[in-house]
Design an enzyme around this catalytic site. Structure first.
Site, PDB file in Angstrom:
ATOM      1  N   GLU A  42      -7.554   0.392   7.331  1.00  0.00           N
ATOM      2  CA  GLU A  42      -7.191   0.492   5.920  1.00  0.00           C
ATOM      3  C   GLU A  42      -8.127   1.437   5.170  1.00  0.00           C
ATOM      4  O   GLU A  42      -7.684   2.242   4.350  1.00  0.00           O
ATOM      5  CB  GLU A  42      -7.214  -0.892   5.267  1.00  0.00           C
ATOM      6  CG  GLU A  42      -6.063  -1.792   5.679  1.00  0.00           C
ATOM      7  CD  GLU A  42      -4.705  -1.266   5.243  1.00  0.00           C
ATOM      8  OE1 GLU A  42      -4.626  -0.645   4.164  1.00  0.00           O
ATOM      9  OE2 GLU A  42      -3.733  -1.464   5.984  1.00  0.00           O
ATOM     10  N   TYR A  75      -6.117  -3.774  -3.403  1.00  0.00           N
ATOM     11  CA  TYR A  75      -5.108  -3.325  -2.445  1.00  0.00           C
ATOM     12  C   TYR A  75      -5.579  -3.548  -1.003  1.00  0.00           C
ATOM     13  O   TYR A  75      -4.852  -4.115  -0.177  1.00  0.00           O
ATOM     14  CB  TYR A  75      -4.775  -1.841  -2.657  1.00  0.00           C
ATOM     15  CG  TYR A  75      -3.796  -1.330  -1.628  1.00  0.00           C
ATOM     16  CD1 TYR A  75      -2.427  -1.494  -1.814  1.00  0.00           C
ATOM     17  CD2 TYR A  75      -4.235  -0.742  -0.444  1.00  0.00           C
ATOM     18  CE1 TYR A  75      -1.519  -1.061  -0.852  1.00  0.00           C
ATOM     19  CE2 TYR A  75      -3.346  -0.309   0.521  1.00  0.00           C
ATOM     20  CZ  TYR A  75      -1.988  -0.474   0.307  1.00  0.00           C
ATOM     21  OH  TYR A  75      -1.100  -0.068   1.266  1.00  0.00           O
ATOM     22  N   ASP A 107       2.271  -0.173  -2.977  1.00  0.00           N
ATOM     23  CA  ASP A 107       1.658   1.146  -2.941  1.00  0.00           C
ATOM     24  C   ASP A 107       2.689   2.170  -3.403  1.00  0.00           C
ATOM     25  O   ASP A 107       3.785   1.813  -3.876  1.00  0.00           O
ATOM     26  CB  ASP A 107       1.126   1.465  -1.542  1.00  0.00           C
ATOM     27  CG  ASP A 107       2.224   1.614  -0.490  1.00  0.00           C
ATOM     28  OD1 ASP A 107       3.413   1.383  -0.816  1.00  0.00           O
ATOM     29  OD2 ASP A 107       1.890   1.965   0.664  1.00  0.00           O
TER      30      ASP A 107
END
Length: 307
Positions: free
Chosen positions: A47, A132, A150
């Site tokens: 990520e 996020y 997103d």
């Protein structure tokens, strides 16, 4: 959200919509190695790497990183300069992300006894992990996340179901769509839909988009989408020069400003517009972030990577 937009969404057959996306994703999707693991450390690395780099380019870097530091304990014990150097060598964006990832690994080992926190809220206690990323790790490692929103997801919701370009509306509708207890599969699937079938230039039929039956854009031919922020040019940017600083110090160790400067930009002149003062400002920013050490030696400023 207007009454018309709300009505369009409320009239959806959610069972069919969900089944369509699940079936589409499970039948055919891009294969990335981090989709084959539920290890939170491996997913966190993916990520953080993906924040500024195309997924196809992340694969080699992700595999190389894990070969070198295969566990969160290995990363916590690593030399931070080596981690930052790896980041720079693989052009993975802002080097402070490598620093934060290293610090987060240390937190997991010292503050959480080597066990990753499992909720989006608790994951945000880790250095450099925002909402996020925390939600993505909670979803993909623990199947315990909220709906991911997103740029790809926003584009899908806007086109397919007329969700207005409003963050609260996107959050609400993404949450309404996601089946309870399925954040791992669902978030992967809807992001895959936005990243393949519903890109800025859509390929609805070619990719076999499972939502064509309900999609407003497909039915009307209007494929406008929310504005997507453009990435600032990298060439000649401050970010590029920061990366060159880290690369030069990784290669040469300790350097005085006038030895470092020409390695950063070809037009470096000690007293010029891009001379010592400019370079010192760049280094002081990196020093404040804990990435570079500065010291004075015999009237000269000397820089090296933070150990």
């Amino acid at each position: 959200m207007s009454d018309a937009d709300s009505g369009r969404f409320d009239d959806l057959d959610l069972v069919a919509v969900r089944d369509g996306l699940r079936g589409w994703y499970e039948t055919d999707h891009r294969e990335f190695p981090w989709r084959e693991t539920t290890d939170p450390y491996e997913i966190l690395v993916s990520e953080v790497m993906s924040q500024q780099t195309q997924l196809g380019r992340v694969v080699d870097a992700w595999e190389g990183f894990l070969d070198r530091w295969p566990t969160v304990e290995a990363l916590a014990d690593a030399d931070r300069a080596a981690v930052v150097g790896f980041w720079t060598d693989h052009s993975l964006g802002y080097n402070n992300r490598a620093k934060y990832l290293h610090e987060a690994a240390g937190q997991v080992c010292t503050e959480f006894d080597g066990e990753f926190p499992q909720t989006p809220e608790s994951l945000q206690e880790l250095m450099g992990v925002g909402p996020y990323t925390a939600n993505a790790v909670a979803s993909f490692a623990f199947n315990n996340g909220d709906a991911v929103v997103d740029t790809n997801v926003k584009r899908v919701l806007y086109r397919a179901f007329g969700v207005p370009d409003d963050d609260d509306a996107f959050e609400q509708r993404a949450s309404d769509l996601m089946p309870d207890g399925e954040s791992r599969l669902w978030n992967n699937a809807i992001m895959e839909l936005g990243g393949t079938a519903c890109e800025q230039t859509p390929s609805c039929d070619e990719a076999g988009c499972p939502w064509r039956e309900w999609c407003h854009a497909y039915q009307t031919g209007d494929f406008t989408a929310p504005d997507v922020p453009t990435q600032p040019s990298f060439e000649g940017s401050r970010r590029q020069f920061r990366g060159r600083v880290v690369r030069a110090l990784s290669e040469h160790g300790e350097l005085e400003l006038d030895n470092l400067g020409p390695r950063i930009r070809v037009d470096y002149t000690p007293d010029g517009d891009h001379g010592r003062d400019w370079l010192r400002g760049l280094l002081e920013d990196l020093s404040e972030e804990g990435m570079v050490q500065l010291r004075e030696r015999e009237g000269s400023t000397v820089a090296r990577l933070q150990e």
